[in-house]
Design a protein around this motif. Sequence first.
Motif, short mmCIF file in Angstrom:
data_model
loop_
_atom_site.label_atom_id
_atom_site.label_comp_id
_atom_site.label_asym_id
_atom_site.label_seq_id
_atom_site.Cartn_x
_atom_site.Cartn_y
_atom_site.Cartn_z
N GLU A 1 0.80 -1.22 0.00
CA GLU A 1 0.00 0.00 0.00
C GLU A 1 0.84 1.28 0.00
O GLU A 1 0.63 2.19 -0.82
N LYS A 2 1.79 1.40 0.91
CA LYS A 2 2.58 2.62 1.01
C LYS A 2 3.49 2.81 -0.20
O LYS A 2 3.68 3.94 -0.68
N LEU A 3 4.04 1.71 -0.71
CA LEU A 3 4.89 1.80 -1.90
C LEU A 3 4.06 2.24 -3.11
O LEU A 3 4.49 3.08 -3.90
N LYS A 4 2.88 1.66 -3.25
CA LYS A 4 1.99 2.03 -4.35
C LYS A 4 1.64 3.52 -4.28
O LYS A 4 1.70 4.23 -5.30
N GLU A 5 1.29 4.01 -3.10
CA GLU A 5 0.94 5.41 -2.95
C GLU A 5 2.12 6.32 -3.30
O GLU A 5 1.95 7.33 -4.00
N LYS A 6 3.32 5.95 -2.83
CA LYS A 6 4.51 6.75 -3.11
C LYS A 6 4.77 6.83 -4.61
O LYS A 6 5.02 7.91 -5.16
N LEU A 7 4.71 5.70 -5.29
CA LEU A 7 5.02 5.67 -6.71
C LEU A 7 3.95 6.38 -7.54
O LEU A 7 4.26 7.06 -8.52
N GLU A 8 2.70 6.24 -7.15
CA GLU A 8 1.64 6.95 -7.86
C GLU A 8 1.77 8.45 -7.68
O GLU A 8 1.49 9.23 -8.61
N ASN A 9 2.22 8.89 -6.51
CA ASN A 9 2.46 10.32 -6.29
C ASN A 9 3.60 10.83 -7.16
O ASN A 9 3.68 12.04 -7.42
#
Length: 298
Positions: free
Chosen positions: A254-262
């Motif tokens: 979840e946190k990795l996905k959010e970081k990369l999408e940002n």
Amino acid sequence: MNFYIESFKRYRKNYVNYFSVMYNLRKNKSIIKVKLRDGQIHNWSNWKVKMYNAITLKAHSNVNIDVNSNDDLIAGTIKFTYKKRPLVFSVDEWTDIIEVFIEEGYKFLDVENENVIDIGTNIGDSTIYFAVSNAKRVLGLEPYPHSYSIALKNLEQNDIGKEKVILLNAGYGEDGLIKVKMDVTNTHGTNLKSSNEGTEIRTISLKTLLKEYDYESPVLKMDCEGCEYNLLKEDNDTLKKFKRMQIEYHYGYEKLKEKLENCGFDVTFTKPVQIYNKDASNPNMVIGQIYAKLPNDS
């Protein structure tokens, strides 16, 4: 059911004494005598018998398997041809070769004519896969001295020079120094641990790697047993310099996905699998793959 039928056919194809081999596997014998179709006779571990069968079962048109094991019951040497190039690997476990070359687990990265940063090169399997898949240059990081030494040997015996691959005995993370033990051989599923004794190595951030090695628009492979969450500390401008990423996550996506999408990446991921790994600092793992690419990456 088809898998079991094909597996049985493969046992029969691989072993002259396939009935005895399968019977002893069923009885869970620790050491099993095998006679290969080329006449070789070995006393192999239960595990090695299964692994040899798995390798040949999953082989495809890009791979021609010729496995010649030494007398060790676990470690050995694998010889095979990948895309018409003969390769030889000294290995601790055969699963590395299956995942990288036979299952072609990194096809997503499409590394031809690309610069590649390989975080967690282990015995050099993924690094060499990128090199023989016509990557422009590959920069690999492996923190554990034991795995690093095997990787160097594999690069040498496959005649892959420093003009193609640079391998660092280093880990990924915030810039600094830690000590790791030389005699750590089982590093699968364990995150990088600092020791009071051992070999001093660097931990290096992506920002520093890009500055020191000037890899333009690289692709990133990351399989480092938990160190991937250091990505959360990288600035967005650094991550935006990568074209594509494939990251094995170990404690959720979840946190990795959010970081990369940002950072502007299109992100997909595999379904998380929960496992218990007693060797990890946090044994309750949630594992899968993250695939990320920039929208303008064709």
